[in-house]
Motif scaffolding. Structure first.
Motif, PDB file in Angstrom:
ATOM      1  N   LEU A  77      46.205  31.858  43.714  1.00  0.00           N
ATOM      2  CA  LEU A  77      46.384  32.209  45.130  1.00  0.00           C
ATOM      3  C   LEU A  77      45.888  33.630  45.388  1.00  0.00           C
ATOM      4  O   LEU A  77      45.172  33.881  46.367  1.00  0.00           O
ATOM      5  CB  LEU A  77      47.865  32.108  45.517  1.00  0.00           C
ATOM      6  CG  LEU A  77      48.410  30.764  45.974  1.00  0.00           C
ATOM      7  CD1 LEU A  77      49.901  30.875  46.261  1.00  0.00           C
ATOM      8  CD2 LEU A  77      47.677  30.285  47.220  1.00  0.00           C
ATOM      9  N   GLU A 113      52.739  30.781  51.529  1.00  0.00           N
ATOM     10  CA  GLU A 113      51.632  31.673  51.208  1.00  0.00           C
ATOM     11  C   GLU A 113      51.126  32.286  52.497  1.00  0.00           C
ATOM     12  O   GLU A 113      51.193  31.672  53.569  1.00  0.00           O
ATOM     13  CB  GLU A 113      50.512  30.924  50.491  1.00  0.00           C
ATOM     14  CG  GLU A 113      49.912  29.778  51.281  1.00  0.00           C
ATOM     15  CD  GLU A 113      48.872  29.002  50.482  1.00  0.00           C
ATOM     16  OE1 GLU A 113      47.685  29.095  50.844  1.00  0.00           O
ATOM     17  OE2 GLU A 113      49.255  28.315  49.523  1.00  0.00           O
ATOM     18  N   LYS A 162      45.284  35.205  48.887  1.00  0.00           N
ATOM     19  CA  LYS A 162      46.562  34.794  49.445  1.00  0.00           C
ATOM     20  C   LYS A 162      47.707  35.495  48.714  1.00  0.00           C
ATOM     21  O   LYS A 162      47.546  35.996  47.598  1.00  0.00           O
ATOM     22  CB  LYS A 162      46.746  33.276  49.334  1.00  0.00           C
ATOM     23  CG  LYS A 162      45.614  32.460  49.940  1.00  0.00           C
ATOM     24  CD  LYS A 162      45.576  32.574  51.452  1.00  0.00           C
ATOM     25  CE  LYS A 162      44.491  31.675  52.046  1.00  0.00           C
ATOM     26  NZ  LYS A 162      44.416  31.805  53.523  1.00  0.00           N
ATOM     27  N   ARG A 206      53.443  26.299  50.617  1.00  0.00           N
ATOM     28  CA  ARG A 206      52.870  26.400  49.269  1.00  0.00           C
ATOM     29  C   ARG A 206      53.474  25.295  48.414  1.00  0.00           C
ATOM     30  O   ARG A 206      54.686  25.246  48.217  1.00  0.00           O
ATOM     31  CB  ARG A 206      53.173  27.773  48.680  1.00  0.00           C
ATOM     32  CG  ARG A 206      52.727  27.972  47.247  1.00  0.00           C
ATOM     33  CD  ARG A 206      52.736  29.450  46.869  1.00  0.00           C
ATOM     34  NE  ARG A 206      54.018  30.088  47.078  1.00  0.00           N
ATOM     35  CZ  ARG A 206      54.932  30.317  46.131  1.00  0.00           C
ATOM     36  NH1 ARG A 206      54.681  29.927  44.880  1.00  0.00           N
ATOM     37  NH2 ARG A 206      56.067  30.916  46.403  1.00  0.00           N
ATOM     38  N   ASP A 234      48.015  35.126  54.280  1.00  0.00           N
ATOM     39  CA  ASP A 234      46.739  35.810  54.106  1.00  0.00           C
ATOM     40  C   ASP A 234      47.001  37.245  53.654  1.00  0.00           C
ATOM     41  O   ASP A 234      47.765  37.976  54.295  1.00  0.00           O
ATOM     42  CB  ASP A 234      45.957  35.801  55.419  1.00  0.00           C
ATOM     43  CG  ASP A 234      44.645  36.547  55.298  1.00  0.00           C
ATOM     44  OD1 ASP A 234      43.690  35.998  54.725  1.00  0.00           O
ATOM     45  OD2 ASP A 234      44.584  37.715  55.776  1.00  0.00           O
TER      46      ASP A 234
END
Length: 206
Positions: free
Chosen positions: A19, A39, A24, A8, A41
């Protein structure tokens, strides 16, 4: 357990908000070198957090094509929405000494004299305990065998059987882990006694 993280570059409240809108989760990895902002998922992380092993065992994190071992240190959830707001990991190796809480798994409760013979109710007072050990020796969980538990007995942290080279972090306390509570005596149901009303005398005819 393995997971993939991405570097990130943008930081700050506005960047973190964008994000999260993109699905994210912002995070950080510290220890064994310079901290790295990452970051992940959100959906994959949200489901991973539901697994006990993700909280209490060594994890393999892939970042920029390299894999390192980490442990989960902290995470923040939204106040009322099922959204992960931020997450922290710590890099570890075989020489890293950890203080970490691990879950307790209870076995043989139904076969104990307390339950099988005396019909006790077993109260699980503590469901996790803090231990100290090398990262490579971190147990995913500790098994508590209740097969010998008897009526009225309490098990404390000092009664746990720990793996070799794993120490209990008690901080001067010896918390209760399990209590076998005796069954409550059945109360006799007594029907209320209602006093009979005195019979009214018959009035004579005038």
């Amino acid at each position: 357990m393995k997971f993939v993280a991405f570097e990130r570059t943008l930081q700050g409240t506005g960047a973190s908000r964008r994000l999260r809108i993109a699905g994210k989760v912002p995070g950080i990895v510290y220890g064994a070198g310079e901290p790295a902002t990452i970051e992940l998922d959100h959906n994959a992380l949200f489901h991973a957090l539901k697994k006990e092993a993700f909280h209490s065992s060594l994890l393999e994190m892939e970042l920029n094509g390299e894999t390192s071992k980490v442990i989960l240190r902290d995470y923040q959830m939204h106040a009322w929405k099922p959204i992960v707001m931020h997450i922290d990991f710590q890099r570890v190796d075989e020489t890293t000494r950890l203080h970490k809480k691990v879950p307790l798994h209870f076995t043989n409760e139904e076969n104990s004299p307390a339950v099988k013979t005396d019909k006790c109710t077993i109260a699980h007072v503590t469901t996790e305990i803090e231990v100290e050990c090398l990262a490579a020796q971190l147990p995913e969980f500790l098994t508590v065998d209740l097969g010998e538990l008897v009526n009225g007995q309490s098990l404390h942290a000092s009664d746990l059987k720990l793996p070799a080279n794993v120490k209990l972090v008690n901080r001067g306390r010896n918390p209760v882990i399990v209590v076998a509570n005796p069954p409550k005596a059945e109360e006799e149901i007594v029907a209320p006694v209602v006093a009979a009303a005195p019979a009214k005398g018959k009035k004579g005819k005038k």
